[in-house]
Design an enzyme around this catalytic site. Structure first.
Site, PDB file in Angstrom:
ATOM      1  N   LYS A   1     -14.275   8.778  -4.774  1.00 51.91           N
ATOM      2  CA  LYS A   1     -15.582   9.128  -4.190  1.00 51.91           C
ATOM      3  C   LYS A   1     -16.031  10.491  -4.703  1.00 51.91           C
ATOM      4  O   LYS A   1     -17.203  10.684  -5.062  1.00 51.91           O
ATOM      5  CB  LYS A   1     -15.496   9.174  -2.660  1.00 51.91           C
ATOM      6  CG  LYS A   1     -15.102   7.864  -2.007  1.00 51.91           C
ATOM      7  CD  LYS A   1     -14.742   8.084  -0.529  1.00 51.91           C
ATOM      8  CE  LYS A   1     -13.900   6.947   0.005  1.00 51.91           C
ATOM      9  NZ  LYS A   1     -13.213   7.313   1.271  1.00 51.91           N
TER      10      LYS A   1
ATOM     11  N   LYS B   1       0.811  14.463   1.495  1.00 49.78           N
ATOM     12  CA  LYS B   1      -0.475  14.821   0.890  1.00 49.78           C
ATOM     13  C   LYS B   1      -0.582  16.334   0.644  1.00 49.78           C
ATOM     14  O   LYS B   1      -1.483  16.808  -0.042  1.00 49.78           O
ATOM     15  CB  LYS B   1      -1.626  14.332   1.767  1.00 49.78           C
ATOM     16  CG  LYS B   1      -1.738  12.797   1.806  1.00 49.78           C
ATOM     17  CD  LYS B   1      -2.849  12.347   2.738  1.00 49.78           C
ATOM     18  CE  LYS B   1      -2.973  10.847   2.876  1.00 49.78           C
ATOM     19  NZ  LYS B   1      -3.790  10.220   1.794  1.00 49.78           N
TER      20      LYS B   1
ATOM     21  N   LYS C   1      -8.640  14.099   4.040  1.00 54.79           N
ATOM     22  CA  LYS C   1      -7.816  12.890   4.034  1.00 54.79           C
ATOM     23  C   LYS C   1      -6.949  12.976   5.278  1.00 54.79           C
ATOM     24  O   LYS C   1      -6.941  14.025   5.935  1.00 54.79           O
ATOM     25  CB  LYS C   1      -6.941  12.808   2.781  1.00 54.79           C
ATOM     26  CG  LYS C   1      -6.251  14.143   2.430  1.00 54.79           C
ATOM     27  CD  LYS C   1      -5.475  14.097   1.124  1.00 54.79           C
ATOM     28  CE  LYS C   1      -6.324  14.132  -0.105  1.00 54.79           C
ATOM     29  NZ  LYS C   1      -6.303  12.857  -0.848  1.00 54.79           N
ATOM     30  N   ARG C   2      -6.234  11.902   5.630  1.00 55.50           N
ATOM     31  CA  ARG C   2      -5.335  12.002   6.766  1.00 55.50           C
ATOM     32  C   ARG C   2      -4.344  13.148   6.560  1.00 55.50           C
ATOM     33  O   ARG C   2      -3.935  13.437   5.422  1.00 55.50           O
ATOM     34  CB  ARG C   2      -4.582  10.678   6.969  1.00 55.50           C
ATOM     35  CG  ARG C   2      -5.466   9.595   7.553  1.00 55.50           C
ATOM     36  CD  ARG C   2      -6.030   9.977   8.906  1.00 55.50           C
ATOM     37  NE  ARG C   2      -4.988  10.047   9.899  1.00 55.50           N
ATOM     38  CZ  ARG C   2      -4.745   9.102  10.808  1.00 55.50           C
ATOM     39  NH1 ARG C   2      -5.489   8.030  10.868  1.00 55.50           N
ATOM     40  NH2 ARG C   2      -3.759   9.246  11.665  1.00 55.50           N
TER      41      ARG C   2
ATOM     42  N   THR D   1      -8.278   6.921  -2.655  1.00 61.34           N
ATOM     43  CA  THR D   1      -9.631   6.465  -2.953  1.00 61.34           C
ATOM     44  C   THR D   1     -10.628   7.593  -2.722  1.00 61.34           C
ATOM     45  O   THR D   1     -11.719   7.570  -3.291  1.00 61.34           O
ATOM     46  CB  THR D   1     -10.021   5.246  -2.087  1.00 61.34           C
ATOM     47  OG1 THR D   1      -9.766   5.570  -0.719  1.00 61.34           O
ATOM     48  CG2 THR D   1      -9.256   4.018  -2.485  1.00 61.34           C
TER      49      THR D   1
ATOM     50  N   HIS E   1       0.792  -1.232   0.000  1.00 61.40           N
ATOM     51  CA  HIS E   1       0.000   0.000   0.000  1.00 61.40           C
ATOM     52  C   HIS E   1       0.821   1.275   0.000  1.00 61.40           C
ATOM     53  O   HIS E   1       0.238   2.363   0.047  1.00 61.40           O
ATOM     54  CB  HIS E   1      -0.938   0.034   1.210  1.00 61.40           C
ATOM     55  CG  HIS E   1      -2.133  -0.856   1.065  1.00 61.40           C
ATOM     56  ND1 HIS E   1      -3.317  -0.419   0.520  1.00 61.40           N
ATOM     57  CD2 HIS E   1      -2.314  -2.160   1.367  1.00 61.40           C
ATOM     58  CE1 HIS E   1      -4.188  -1.414   0.514  1.00 61.40           C
ATOM     59  NE2 HIS E   1      -3.599  -2.483   1.019  1.00 61.40           N
TER      60      HIS E   1
END
Ligand SMILES: *Cc1c(COP(=O)(O)O)cnc(C)c1O
Length: 831
Positions: A679, A573, A567-568, A675, A376
């Site tokens: 969405k 990110k 998101k986290r 992901t 992952h």
């Protein structure tokens, strides 16, 4: 009488007969009344939403129960091959809506409640999220289960029933505070305890060799400390197909004879304390996303899951086939969700050899054709390593087995590349050094017949980089399975208005065949359809605005563009890049550079790991910048910024439908898949994103004209190493220079001097791995094009429709079909 028959294992036909329960509004209303007043014993004075919620959950559970049994019987009677999906995380969210949707009784249940003057939406709020995961990895496991049940694949999820799930995030004075998530406090109507399948898991002790009855040398693991694993089953309904699969979650309990010595010696409190030790194992989910804590308790959790799940599989196998393992690999597969459950490889070897007397070669044939591993992440801090000394203490027999696996494996490598000792050192499962380590990813690769990444780019980078040596050795083991999400939760359930509009237009096959959304494409050119699409989006934006008002106290106008990054919180990110852009917009407003302005409401949300100081400081920065912007009268409605606290599955169900612009802005080559991006796309948001993870495939599907691409490629990121000069970039970019000046003069922390120094330094650091300054210009320019596009309402709506219409690939139904065709080879079984 019954007991006699139970002992003789008669099938008890009268007792176990499966009754058909009615699904009409009348049937549901009557059962609801019965559960509310009899099962739960509530009366007219009940004012809490908890009891009507629980009563409805029981009504649905009754209906799942019969389908559940029929599914089990069908799997057993067909003696079908099964997959066991091992995951330390299942981020399930709420179950009520999903059960109603998949049973096809949402309207009936709603009407049944109405008869008693109860609103479904209101009581649904009483359900606590099952937050047994951190983020994408855990949510993926939950979406997989939904799709497998819908495809009628015999897949059982195995996980841990943490007493405390993901912490609840509160924001106090702009800082994250973590509150424990005691999600089981009010009971959980969706779980069924199965104490009859309790397993015993060993820890510690030592190994010894002995000669068995046939004179063969064997090993045994003795003087262990044991913990009981008690399973709790959660039903996983397929979409209107009669299948109900199982998620089996293990809870730790002390053995009955716990600390008998201490107890007999009069140390009552000491003996109760060691009972607590046992139960500690499943007390709390580790709240680290994409990084490893390295704590011994975490390894205990991993082994606890692996051992209990394998024992459970053996129990079922021996019940159905006897203690004969010739065909075990034909009938069983274990999919490892990241390296977290990788100890299952050594545990399967141990159980086969030490408990069932198989020879090494036979045990290895079975193990290495049964295990499959999903990677992952490429981030080095997420690659699990465990000190050999910790293994020696906790799992001495497994360490011996891992050494043997490694010795045999390195022997193969040496035969293939004679004399290449560096390669042996690189590929060894044991990393040598002062404190030798077990490399779990290498153990996973060596012990598995399949290794997959989760998006095309990610799988390619694994083969070229991290696992290159292994790819050279076993090219056929490696494959890609691009992630997805389940459209049942992430469109049909969470966005009923858009779903209705779609189904009214092209029919409802998309609910189980998401490719059908493609039929929407021509409607992007239909002005009347576009108007309807916009009205749906407006209503969904209002729902999100209401949430923002409730949780942040800030007014979002639905006329503005809703620009969302949830998101986290993680440096890779790049929430920081998002904030720099917002500061730049603020700076433009303050300079009066607001011609042709597009009003924006920016929402950022996500939890930071409690030990991740930089991520937590970025949350504080978002909040301080938000405070400045939202309270500045010259800014007004041109720009808003909020940090939405406690991002979780249930929040995303409101956020995704209400979003215009989806921020997917990770440094290229760092996000394995993403992901959240899928969405948003399904719900008609347009993506601004880098060439990273599944963004690449999203852009391929929707076309470059309907995706806002910016930033360096993964290749360029690598080539920048050693040449990156953020100081020069800042000097040469007037906009970035002004943003940095605002940060550096303490504009956002006037009463908290130095607060953001670490953040400023990270941006200015030539070694900044996330290259925030490098992508600033490209991001800001692309955001300008986004703003322009948004001002053209018809153009934006066209893009929105085309994004939803092109999201067909990103269903986990497709992902699960690919796992099944490439790795699992299961036959679908209908009950
Ligand atoms: C989908 C989802 C994620 C994953 O989001 P990414 O943007 O892919 O990191 C994380 N948390 C929750 C609650 C989600 O629903």
């Amino acid at each position: 009488m019954i007991f006699e028959r139970l002992k003789n294992s008669d099938p008890l036909p009268e007792l176990t007969e499966v009754a058909e329960l009615g699904m009409s509004t009348e049937d549901l209303a009557e059962d609801f009344r019965r559960h509310f007043s009899t099962t739960l014993g509530r009366d007219r004075f009940c004012r809490s939403t908890h009891y009507p919620y629980t009563a409805l959950a029981l009504v649905l559970r009754d209906r799942l129960m019969e389908r559940w049994k029929n599914t089990r019987y069908a799997y057993q009677e067909t003696d079908t091959r099964r997959v066991h999906y091992l995951s330390l995380e299942f981020l399930m969210g709420r179950a009520l809506g999903n059960a109603m949707l998949n049973l096809g009784v949402t309207d009936e249940a709603s009407a049944a409640l109405e008869r008693y003057g109860i609103e479904l939406e209101e009581i649904a709020e009483a359900e606590h999220d099952a937050g047994l995961g951190n983020g994408g990895l855990g949510r993926l496991a939950a979406c997989f289960l939904d799709s497998c049940a819908t495809l009628q694949l015999p897949v059982i999820g195995y996980g841990i029933r943490y007493e405390y799930g993901m912490f609840r995030q509160e924001i106090l004075n702009g800082y994250q505070a973590e509150e424990p998530d005691h999600w089981l406090r009010n009971g959980n109507p969706w779980e069924l305890e199965r104490p009859e399948f309790t397993q015993r898991v060993h820890f510690g002790g030592r190994t010894e060799s002995y000669r068995d009855a046939h004179g063969i040398n064997r090993m045994r693991w003795v003087d262990t400390q044991d913990v009981l694993a008690v399973p709790y089953d959660v039903p996983v309904p397929g979409y209107r197909n009669g299948t109900v699969n199982t998620l089996r979650l293990w809870s730790a309990a002390a053995t009955d004879e716990f600390s008998l010595d201490e107890f007999n010696a009069g140390d009552y409190t000491g003996s109760v304390a060691s009972k607590n030790d046992a139960e500690q194992i499943t007390m709390v989910l580790y709240p680290n996303d994409a990084s490893e804590s390295g704590k011994e308790l975490r390894l205990k959790q991993q082994y606890f899951l692996a051992s209990a799940s394998l024992r459970d599989t053996f129990r079922r196998w021996i019940r159905d086939h006897g203690a004969e393992f010739e065909q075990f690999a034909e009938k069983n597969c274990f999919q490892l969700n990241d390296t977290h459950p990788t100890i299952a490889i050594a545990e399967l070897m141990r159980q086969l050899m030490d408990n069932h007397c198989l020879a090494w070669e036979e045990a290895w044939r079975i193990t290495s054709s049964t295990m499959a591993y999903t990677n992952h992440t490429l981030l080095p801090e997420a690659l699990e390593k465990w000190p050999v000394r910790v293994f020696q203490q906790l799992l001495p027999r497994h360490l011996e087995i891992i050494y043997e696996i490694n010795a045999r494996f390195l022997g193969q490598v040496a035969r293939r590349w004679p004399g290449d000792t560096q390669r042996l050192t690189r590929m060894s499962i044991i990393e040598e050094g002062d404190d030798p380590q077990v490399r779990m990813a290498y153990l996973a690769i060596v012990g598995s017949y399949s290794v997959n990444g989760v998006a095309a780019l990610h799988s390619q980078l694994l083969q070229e980089g991290l696992f290159h040596d292994f790819y050279e050795f076993w090219p056929d083991k490696f494959n890609n399975k691009t992630n997805g999400v389940t459209q049942r939760r992430w469109l049909a359930w969470c966005n009923p208005d858009q779903s209705q509009l779609i189904s009214d237009t092209i029919g409802d096959e998309w609910v189980t065949r998401l490719e059908h959304l493609e039929k929407l494409k021509p409607y992007a050119e239909d002005a009347a359809f576009r108007k309807q699409w916009r009205e749906v989006k407006q209503a969904n934006k209002q729902r999100l605005a209401d949430l923002v008002k409730k949780d942040c106290g800030v007014d979002f106008s639905t006329d503005a563009m809703f620009d969302v990054q949830v998101k986290r919180m993680h440096e890779y990110k790049r929430q920081l890049l998002n904030v720099l852009h917002v500061i730049h917009l603020y700076d433009r407003i303050k300079r009066g550079d607001t011609d042709n302005w597009t009003p924006r409401c920016v929402l950022i949300g996500g939890k930071a790991a409690p030990g991740y100081a930089m991520a937590k400081r970025i949350i504080k920065l978002v909040n301080n910048v938000a405070f400045m912007i939202n309270n500045d009268p010259t800014v007004g409605d041109l720009l808003k910024l909020v940090f939405l606290p406690n991002y979780r599955v249930t929040a995303m169900e409101i956020i995704a439908p209400g979003t215009d612009l989806s921020e997917q802005i990770s440094t290229a080559g760092k996000e394995a898949s993403g992901t959240g991006n899928m969405k948003f796309m399904m719900n008609g948001a347009i993506t601004i994103g880098t060439l990273d993870g599944a963004n690449i495939e999203i852009r391929e599907e929707v076309g470059d004209d309907h995706f806002f691409l910016f930033g360096m490629s993964a290749q360029e990121v690598v080539e920048t190493r050693g040449y990156y000069d953020p100081g020069a970039i800042i000097r040469d970019d007037a906009d970035l220079l002004r943003v940095m000046k605002l940060l550096e003069c303490g504009h956002f922390n006037q009463f908290e001097p130095g607060l953001f120094d670490d953040i400023i330094q990270s941006i200015r650091n030539p070694l900044d791995p996330w290259l925030v300054a490098a992508d600033f210009r490209s991001f800001v320019d692309t955001q300008r094009r986004v703003a322009e596009a948004y001002r053209d309402e018809e153009r934006w709506t066209r893009m929105s429709i085309l994004n939803a219409a092109s999201s067909g690939k990103f269903s986990t139904d497709r992902t699960m079909r690919e796992y099944n065709e490439g790795i699992w080879k299961l036959a679908s079984v209908s009950p």
